[in-house]
Write an enzyme that holds these catalytic residues in place. Structure first.
Site, PDB file in Angstrom:
ATOM      1  N   ASP A  55       0.856  -1.172   0.000  1.00  0.00           N
ATOM      2  CA  ASP A  55       0.000   0.000   0.000  1.00  0.00           C
ATOM      3  C   ASP A  55       0.901   1.233   0.000  1.00  0.00           C
ATOM      4  OD1 ASP A  55      -2.434   1.569   0.507  1.00  0.00           O
ATOM      5  OD2 ASP A  55      -3.220  -0.293   1.340  1.00  0.00           O
TER       6      ASP A  55
ATOM      7  N   ASP B 270      -2.995   4.644  -2.258  1.00  0.00           N
ATOM      8  CA  ASP B 270      -4.054   5.187  -1.413  1.00  0.00           C
ATOM      9  C   ASP B 270      -4.464   6.588  -1.870  1.00  0.00           C
ATOM     10  OD1 ASP B 270      -5.525   4.723   1.151  1.00  0.00           O
ATOM     11  OD2 ASP B 270      -4.479   6.544   1.769  1.00  0.00           O
TER      12      ASP B 270
ATOM     13  N   HIS C 228     -11.156  -3.174   3.156  1.00  0.00           N
ATOM     14  CA  HIS C 228     -11.098  -2.879   4.595  1.00  0.00           C
ATOM     15  C   HIS C 228     -11.877  -1.633   4.993  1.00  0.00           C
ATOM     16  CE1 HIS C 228      -8.257  -0.311   2.651  1.00  0.00           C
ATOM     17  NE2 HIS C 228      -8.107   0.399   3.756  1.00  0.00           N
ATOM     18  N   ASP C 229     -12.450  -0.921   4.020  1.00  0.00           N
ATOM     19  CA  ASP C 229     -13.237   0.279   4.327  1.00  0.00           C
ATOM     20  C   ASP C 229     -14.736   0.047   4.172  1.00  0.00           C
ATOM     21  OD1 ASP C 229     -10.925   1.815   4.718  1.00  0.00           O
ATOM     22  OD2 ASP C 229     -10.868   2.478   2.621  1.00  0.00           O
TER      23      ASP C 229
ATOM     24  N   GLU D 248      -6.396   3.917  -5.772  1.00  0.00           N
ATOM     25  CA  GLU D 248      -7.693   4.156  -5.137  1.00  0.00           C
ATOM     26  C   GLU D 248      -8.066   5.597  -5.441  1.00  0.00           C
ATOM     27  OE1 GLU D 248      -9.940   4.268  -0.819  1.00  0.00           O
ATOM     28  OE2 GLU D 248      -8.008   5.207  -1.127  1.00  0.00           O
TER      29      GLU D 248
HETATM   30  O1  ISL Z   1     -13.609   4.671   4.088  1.00  0.00           O
HETATM   31  C1  ISL Z   1     -14.196   5.525   3.494  1.00  0.00           C
HETATM   32  C2  ISL Z   1     -15.561   5.772   3.780  1.00  0.00           C
HETATM   33  O2  ISL Z   1     -15.879   5.060   4.907  1.00  0.00           O
HETATM   34  C3  ISL Z   1     -13.576   6.298   2.435  1.00  0.00           C
HETATM   35  O3  ISL Z   1     -14.037   7.602   2.377  1.00  0.00           O
HETATM   36  C4  ISL Z   1     -12.085   6.285   2.638  1.00  0.00           C
HETATM   37  O4  ISL Z   1     -11.729   7.148   3.648  1.00  0.00           O
HETATM   38  C5  ISL Z   1     -11.430   6.676   1.369  1.00  0.00           C
HETATM   39  O5  ISL Z   1     -11.800   5.717   0.440  1.00  0.00           O
HETATM   40  C6  ISL Z   1      -9.929   6.690   1.519  1.00  0.00           C
HETATM   41  O6  ISL Z   1      -9.472   5.455   2.016  1.00  0.00           O
HETATM   42  C7  ISL Z   1      -8.120   5.228   2.148  1.00  0.00           C
HETATM   43  O7  ISL Z   1      -7.424   6.275   2.772  1.00  0.00           O
HETATM   44  C8  ISL Z   1      -7.747   6.530   4.137  1.00  0.00           C
HETATM   45  C9  ISL Z   1      -7.765   5.269   4.993  1.00  0.00           C
HETATM   46  O8  ISL Z   1      -8.367   5.541   6.219  1.00  0.00           O
HETATM   47  C10 ISL Z   1      -8.504   4.140   4.318  1.00  0.00           C
HETATM   48  O9  ISL Z   1      -8.431   2.980   5.083  1.00  0.00           O
HETATM   49  C11 ISL Z   1      -7.892   3.967   2.961  1.00  0.00           C
HETATM   50  O10 ISL Z   1      -8.425   2.872   2.268  1.00  0.00           O
HETATM   51  C12 ISL Z   1      -6.706   7.492   4.640  1.00  0.00           C
HETATM   52  O11 ISL Z   1      -5.421   6.992   4.388  1.00  0.00           O
END
Ligand code: ISL
Ligand code: CA
Length: 536
Positions: A97, A197, A319-320, A250
């Protein structure tokens, strides 16, 4: 270079919750190594590891304090090297990541930036307020303002995510040089690429006030800007092009048009993106405002992206996101069949499929009963915001149960015993009590389990040119059924998926190659939650 990643099924590991070997309740790299044979048996070719770098863990590793080291909770650099080698010996590649929109506030760069020690002074986005007012009106991804005042430097810093995640300043070429350095560090160690990310928000065009609606306030100033495209081109030219690797970005709040741009040869040069439109099939714009799931919304979003993009990622979980069977599937009688129907959808659309750990077991949303069982920083921040907006505790809890990110983050269910085979100690996050029936050990022994269905499906996909590279054509789409054709020359498959509890008539007959009901011939009817792959 050959685009080998298009042919692979990719498996996402959330290291904290995968497998703990030393009893501290947190998953670790030796744990991942111990499960490589299991992963091999799943037919996956690439593992994406959520962050394992050093981190104070405010956002479970997405707040990195040292990009060039492994967090001691997960192991050591030597463990990581061993993982890469052991995976390679099994024909499995590893991607990491890449979290470079922000660092942790505990990163040395930030600590020195607070004190204006060179060269770190301008590594982050610092601004004076206007009197007592914050520099602008933007709101963050986790709710609240994006500005935090630092007493030491006596300025505000920008953070689009949690307070402990200050955004890097991409106007500063030295920051880009640091990113190149850390990418090379891992590529040289043998990783095969990066999941990048929130990669489409790196470059902020301006810090002017944002329009409050419809997206996140301020987002129009940083979403997929030309500056971000320039940075991505530079990373491709100076680093990525020199390795046999790929990127999956992402990308938040994107349309197919923007996705095309971000993956275009002359623009962003990402190999693929994660888009989110299909994740709104059960909510209104944001997940906290969920509504009844309508299968057609999911099908429509998929069909739209299939049509518009030459290639895309296919996923139902990460994971989100809450667990897919708890959103789009069924509980009770059709639970098992619906897990398998979702698996068929995931493995037969055109694109690279991503499986999230536990999805192959049919893991469900958590069974927590109160806020203090939730660890996720986003959930707690949002709960506060919702409270301020006047939502009752009961309504807030209903939203958490449905949408909290911890739904996906409960420990992997390896067996039905105490600790679920995940840990011999106290797990960092609660284990779902349904691990007594939903777990890898029992499913491995049962030929009809979700796990063994996944294995059959990935094996089928890995052997099928039509599924790996064939064209996509939608044939039926309504509120129950999604049917489509995948074809290379005269090798063609018909796929039909019914994500509803009703039997439906279907104008097709013929030989069934794989189904979640065991049927061998199609006779114009699809059972509730039935999914079939037919010879055309
Ligand atoms: O998880 C979300 C909504 O619940 C998304 O808005 C998420 O924050 C967004 O997709 C970004 O995610 C990524 O970056 C974040 C981290 O918290 C997430 O786990 C990651 O996947 C910040 O680094
Ligand atoms: Ca451990």
């Amino acid at each position: 270079m050959e685009k080998w990643w298009r042919d692979e099924v990719i498996y996402q590991i959330y290291p904290m919750s995968f497998c703990d070997t030393n009893g501290d309740g947190v998953g670790d790299i030796p744990g991942i190594i111990s499960k490589l044979d299991y992963l091999k048996s799943l037919g996956v070719g690439v593992l994406w590891l959520s962050p394992v770098y050093r981190s104070p863990n405010e956002d479970n590793g997405y707040d990195i304090s040292d990009y060039l080291d492994i967090d001691p909770r997960y192991g050591t650099l030597a463990d990581m090297d061993r993982l890469i080698a052991e995976a390679k010996a099994r024909g499995i590649r590893i991607i990491m990541d890449l979290v470079v929109n922000h660092t942790s506030s505990e990163h040395e760069w930030f600590q020195k930036s607070r004190e204006r020690i060179e060269p770190y002074t301008d590594y982050y986005i610092w601004r004076k307020g206007k009197g007592k007012r914050k520099p602008n009106n933007w709101s963050g991804f986790f709710g609240g303002s994006v500005w935090e005042y630092d007493d030491l430097r006596q300025e505000y810093y920008l953070h689009l995510f949690a307070k402990g995640q200050p955004d890097l300043n991409y106007y500063n070429p030295v920051v880009i040089a640091e990113v190149k350095k850390l990418m090379r560090f891992w590529l040289d160690r043998g990783v095969s690429g990066f999941r990048c990310d929130v990669i489409n928000i790196l470059y902020k065009d301006s810090l002017k006030n944002g329009r409050p609606l419809p997206a996140l306030c301020g987002a129009e100033h940083y979403l997929s800007t030309d500056g971000t495209h320039r940075i991505l081109q530079e990373l491709r030219r100076d680093v990525l092009s020199q390795y046999d690797c790929f990127t999956v970005g992402e990308c938040v709040l994107i349309t197919p048009k923007v996705a095309k741009d971000l993956t275009h040869e002359n623009r962003g040069k990402l190999d693929m993106v994660f888009s989110f439109e299909h994740m709104d099939a059960d909510n209104i714009l944001i997940k906290w405002f969920h509504r009844r799931f309508r299968p057609k919304r999911l099908y429509k979003a998929f069909a739209k992206w299939q049509k518009e993009l030459e290639w895309n990622t296919i996923y139902l979980e990460n994971h989100d996101q809450p667990r897919s069977v708890s959103r789009f599937g069924a509980s009770g009688e059709y639970y098992d069949r619906s897990c398998k129907a979702l698996a068929v959808l995931l493995m037969t659309l055109r694109g690279t499929p991503f499986v999230f750990q536990g999805e192959e077991l049919g893991m469900t949303n958590f069974d927590f009963t109160s806020m203090d069982q939730i660890m996720d920083v986003e959930s707690h921040n949002v709960d506060k915001v919702l409270k301020k907006m006047g939502f009752s505790a009961k309504v807030r809890w209903r939203k958490m149960r449905y949408a909290s990110r911890d739904n996906a983050r409960t420990p992997m269910q390896w067996n039905g015993r105490d600790g679920a085979g995940f840990t011999s100690g106290t797990p960092w996050l609660g284990i779902n009590s349904n691990h007594v029936t939903i777990n890898a050990e029992d499913e491995d022994k049962n030929p009809d389990s979700v796990l063994n269905f996944y294995r059959r499906l990935t094996a089928f996909r890995n052997e099928s040119e039509a599924l790996k590279s064939g064209s996509f054509r939608c044939t039926i789409m309504n509120n129950r059924v999604f049917a489509f054709e995948r074809r290379v020359k005269d090798d063609a498959l018909g796929i039909a998926v019914n994500l509803s509890p009703k039997t439906v008539n279907l104008p097709s007959v013929g030989k069934v190659l794989l189904s979640n009901t065991g049927r061998e011939v199609m006779d114009c009817q699809l059972q509730p939650y039935e999914a079939v792959i037919m010879q055309r």
